[in-house]
Design an enzyme around this catalytic site. Structure first.
Site, short mmCIF file in Angstrom:
data_model
loop_
_atom_site.label_atom_id
_atom_site.label_comp_id
_atom_site.label_asym_id
_atom_site.label_seq_id
_atom_site.Cartn_x
_atom_site.Cartn_y
_atom_site.Cartn_z
N GLU A 1 -2.47 -8.99 2.76
CA GLU A 1 -2.80 -9.59 4.06
C GLU A 1 -4.30 -9.54 4.35
O GLU A 1 -4.77 -10.20 5.28
CB GLU A 1 -2.00 -8.90 5.18
N CYS B 1 0.85 -1.20 0.00
CA CYS B 1 0.00 0.00 0.00
C CYS B 1 0.88 1.25 0.00
O CYS B 1 1.61 1.49 -0.96
CB CYS B 1 -0.99 -0.04 1.16
N HIS C 1 -3.82 -4.66 -0.36
CA HIS C 1 -3.41 -5.28 0.90
C HIS C 1 -3.48 -6.79 0.76
O HIS C 1 -4.55 -7.38 0.93
CB HIS C 1 -4.33 -4.83 2.04
#
Length: 204
Positions: free
Chosen positions: A188, A80, A186
């Site tokens: 994750e 990001c 993102h």
């Protein structure tokens, strides 16, 4: 492969816990550190970021991390804002700055406000990503797979682009410049596709 030294660079402005958890779920031990010896001895590095580019660069400077990140020779993944910091400059000034923010200059991208037409900012939620064929970061990930985004600024598409996304206009969803990689989304928070991308990075 799980014996690798995996380090999340402690930038002081990043919410690293979700990135750490995502890596640990793949069976890797993770260290969060800004210590030069730890960073430079790592096999894989992550550079997460939240907030504004000006804030993040100030934090990197205060922690003596700017030259350290530039010395890294092993694969590094910016996430990001961490990806945006790899570029030359950013328009994301924060509230007080009145000029472009100088970033790390590790790829040629200039970070600009997204031109989205009638679509709202920030670009938030799931969107499809189109990767360049053959890049190992996207190995085994289907074309047009969905990833999770939260951002208002991005790099335009350029020579450094290894994946694109469309939101009003096309922008860079992932970059590579030598050993430096970055993703605007993102991973994750991007379910199985995100986990696969992190695994691909750890296996580079």
């Amino acid at each position: 492969m799980t014996e690798q030294k995996v380090v999340i660079i402690d930038t002081g402005c990043a919410n690293v816990s979700s990135v750490k958890f995502a890596i640990e779920r793949l069976g890797y031990d993770v260290t969060i550190s800004k210590d030069p010896q730890v960073v430079l001895s790592a096999d894989k590095l992550f550079l997460p970021g939240v907030g504004t580019a000006s804030e993040a660069m100030k934090n990197l400077e205060e922690r003596d991390l700017i030259s350290l990140v530039k010395q890294v020779e092993k694969p590094l993944l910016g996430i990001c804002l961490g990806m945006q910091l790899l570029g030359k400059v950013s328009q994301e000034k924060g509230q007080k700055a009145d000029e472009l923010v100088e970033c790390l200059g590790l790829c040629d991208g200039e970070v600009k406000l997204l031109q989205t037409g009638d679509l709202p900012l920030p670009h938030m939620g799931w969107n499809t990503v189109s990767a360049k064929a053959g890049n190992p970061l996207f190995k085994g990930i289907e074309e047009g797979e969905y990833f999770y985004f939260v951002h208002s600024f991005a790099m335009p598409v350029g020579d450094y682009t290894i994946a694109e996304c469309e939101y009003g206009n096309s922008f860079t969803a992932a970059v590579q410049s030598g050993n430096y990689y970055g993703v605007q989304f993102h991973p994750e928070r991007s379910s199985k596709a995100g986990a696969k991308l992190i695994q691909n990075f750890l296996e580079l």
